[in-house]
Design a protein around this motif. Structure first.
Motif: not given
Length: 245
Positions: A12, A14, A23, A46, A49, A52, A58
């Motif tokens: 992941k 960003y 992340a 992390g 994340t 998620n 996500d």
């Protein structure tokens, strides 16, 4: 046992490019049916994340996530919502109960979304509340219950439809020590009954309740140990980096 969760090279990222933040940085993880796994890490590690991703809240930048045999890595928001509704029971730190509904009605609510008919969902909700010891509090609203009791309602809501995965995000974060002990005892009991539980926490003491502890740091898995491995290391006078016994 079959694999319920299969995560392979999950990323992941960003702000891709010069100032990118990873992340998750190539995480691979398998969780078998019936396991009780704690994922632990400090703020910024992390773990949120990863939660998620595991909770289908996500999607990753890259990598593969197979949940109960289905590739959910790149589904649409609507498709993810359907997966969450059918495959995952969530337990949150903040309880997330509806204030003007009774305990029974709070537990029934997600069963309505699953289109379970009225009599059956009431039966399922009552049985779930009995499992967490709240058979005498079914008609009480959240404001009439302690924090520990509210979290029991949240657990009952998560297990009522018997989803394959129970995902608990800091479930004792707002509780006192006695309520924390009670909630962890319930989670252990549910696991002994065959429920697969993934617990997200920053607390080593809470993580130690799980049969397996996965530590994440800087978006990568730093260690992955079973309870037996931790006990063997401890008994031989060694340590696992960052783990408090």
């Amino acid at each position: 046992m079959d694999a319920l969760i299969e995560v392979t090279d999950l990323y992941k990222i960003y702000n891709p490019g010069e100032n990118e933040v990873r992340a998750l940085d190539g995480v691979s993880l398998t969780v078998q049916e019936g396991e009780f796994v704690a994922i632990i890490g400090h703020s910024g590690s992390g773990k949120s994340t990863l939660m998620n991703m595991l909770g289908c809240l996500d999607v990753p930048t890259d990598g593969t996530y197979i949940l109960n045999g289905q590739d959910v890595s790149h589904l649409s928001d609507n498709e993810l919502s359907e997966v969450r509704n059918s495959e995952i029971g969530f337990i949150f730190q903040g309880f997330n109960l509806i204030p003007n509904l009774t305990a029974l009605e709070n537990v029934e609510l997600p069963l309505i979304y699953r289109k379970i008919e009225r009599n059956k969902r009431k039966t399922l909700a009552m049985e779930a509340l009995r499992k967490v010891g709240l058979e005498q509090r079914m008609k009480h609203k959240p404001s009439e219950m302690s924090g520990g009791q509210q979290q029991r309602v949240a657990i009952a809501r998560a297990i009522a439809a018997a989803p394959p995965l129970i995902l608990a995000d800091e479930p004792t974060g707002n509780l006192d020590s006695k309520s924390t002990k009670d909630i962890m005892a319930i989670l252990n009991q549910l696991n002994e009954q065959g429920n697969t539980i993934v617990l997200i926490t920053h607390d080593d003491g809470i993580a130690a309740n799980a049969r397996r502890v996965v530590r994440i740091m800087d978006g990568r898995i730093e260690s992955d140990t079973t309870r037996e491995q931790r006990e063997e290391v401890y008994n031989n006078g060694f340590t696992i980096p960052g783990f408090e016994y």
